[in-house]
Design a protein around this motif. Sequence first.
Motif, PDB file in Angstrom:
ATOM      1  N   PHE A 113       0.814  -1.152  -0.061  1.00 19.89           N
ATOM      2  CA  PHE A 113       0.029  -0.016  -0.038  1.00 19.89           C
ATOM      3  C   PHE A 113       0.737   1.335   0.050  1.00 19.89           C
ATOM      4  O   PHE A 113       0.644   2.055  -0.765  1.00 19.89           O
ATOM      5  N   LEU A 114       1.778   1.342   0.966  1.00 22.53           N
ATOM      6  CA  LEU A 114       2.704   2.475   0.863  1.00 22.53           C
ATOM      7  C   LEU A 114       3.440   2.777  -0.390  1.00 22.53           C
ATOM      8  O   LEU A 114       3.449   3.961  -0.896  1.00 22.53           O
ATOM      9  N   LEU A 130      10.612  -1.656  -6.194  1.00 22.20           N
ATOM     10  CA  LEU A 130      10.998  -2.175  -4.675  1.00 22.20           C
ATOM     11  C   LEU A 130      10.797  -3.915  -4.949  1.00 22.20           C
ATOM     12  O   LEU A 130      10.132  -4.380  -5.539  1.00 22.20           O
ATOM     13  N   LYS A 131      11.905  -4.442  -4.433  1.00 21.48           N
ATOM     14  CA  LYS A 131      12.084  -5.893  -4.595  1.00 21.48           C
ATOM     15  C   LYS A 131      10.762  -6.685  -4.320  1.00 21.48           C
ATOM     16  O   LYS A 131      10.388  -7.500  -5.178  1.00 21.48           O
ATOM     17  N   LEU A 132      10.427  -6.512  -3.028  1.00 21.56           N
ATOM     18  CA  LEU A 132       9.002  -7.497  -2.914  1.00 21.56           C
ATOM     19  C   LEU A 132       7.473  -7.157  -3.479  1.00 21.56           C
ATOM     20  O   LEU A 132       6.769  -7.880  -3.415  1.00 21.56           O
ATOM     21  N   VAL A 135       3.846  -7.343  -8.772  1.00 25.38           N
ATOM     22  CA  VAL A 135       2.651  -7.146  -8.669  1.00 25.38           C
ATOM     23  C   VAL A 135       2.464  -5.911  -9.568  1.00 25.38           C
ATOM     24  O   VAL A 135       1.290  -5.702 -10.188  1.00 25.38           O
ATOM     25  N   LYS A 136       3.416  -5.040  -9.453  1.00 21.48           N
ATOM     26  CA  LYS A 136       3.313  -3.854 -10.322  1.00 21.48           C
ATOM     27  C   LYS A 136       3.472  -4.116 -11.630  1.00 21.48           C
ATOM     28  O   LYS A 136       2.973  -3.706 -12.638  1.00 21.48           O
TER      29      LYS A 136
END
Length: 174
Positions: free
Chosen positions: A24-25, A155-157, A161-162
Amino acid sequence: MENWQVILIIVCSVILVIYFVYLFLSFFFMSAFQKKINIQNKTLSLLVFQKAKVLYSLGQYLEKYIANNEKISSFLKENKYLEYKDYNVKDIRNSSLELDDVYKEFKTILINNKIDAYKEVSMDFNLFEDLDKRFFITSQIYNSNVVGFNYWRNLKLTKFVKKMFRIKEKETII
């Protein structure tokens, strides 16, 4: 249920909650940078339009001096920057380079000739240089926001998703 199963469920739940907060962030900061990027993109498009208007104004003042200059004549005949529109990053980069080349041609003409309306012409040259400074500053802010956007996108994790949502990296201007 045994104690170890309860603890395992709680630990997994906490890890899952932390991951979703992290996700979310990441999306929140990407959205914030995207808004800033859109504002700077509009500002840069407006600066391209204003720089072009100044060059067209210079073309009117220096009509008799630019007759033999092919680059300036073709630029003035095209009329492609007379209307404001939102450009993409590549168009902003290319148009800025083109406008700077035409400006250099005008500057050469100013240096090589004695201009009758020097005061009016010099005001336009100063205006162009001021717009160019603003363009540079805005493009640096734009590039900083692109770096921020790309950081949160990569971002790695959360990168996978993106990629699923087909969120692409942004390009810098310069």
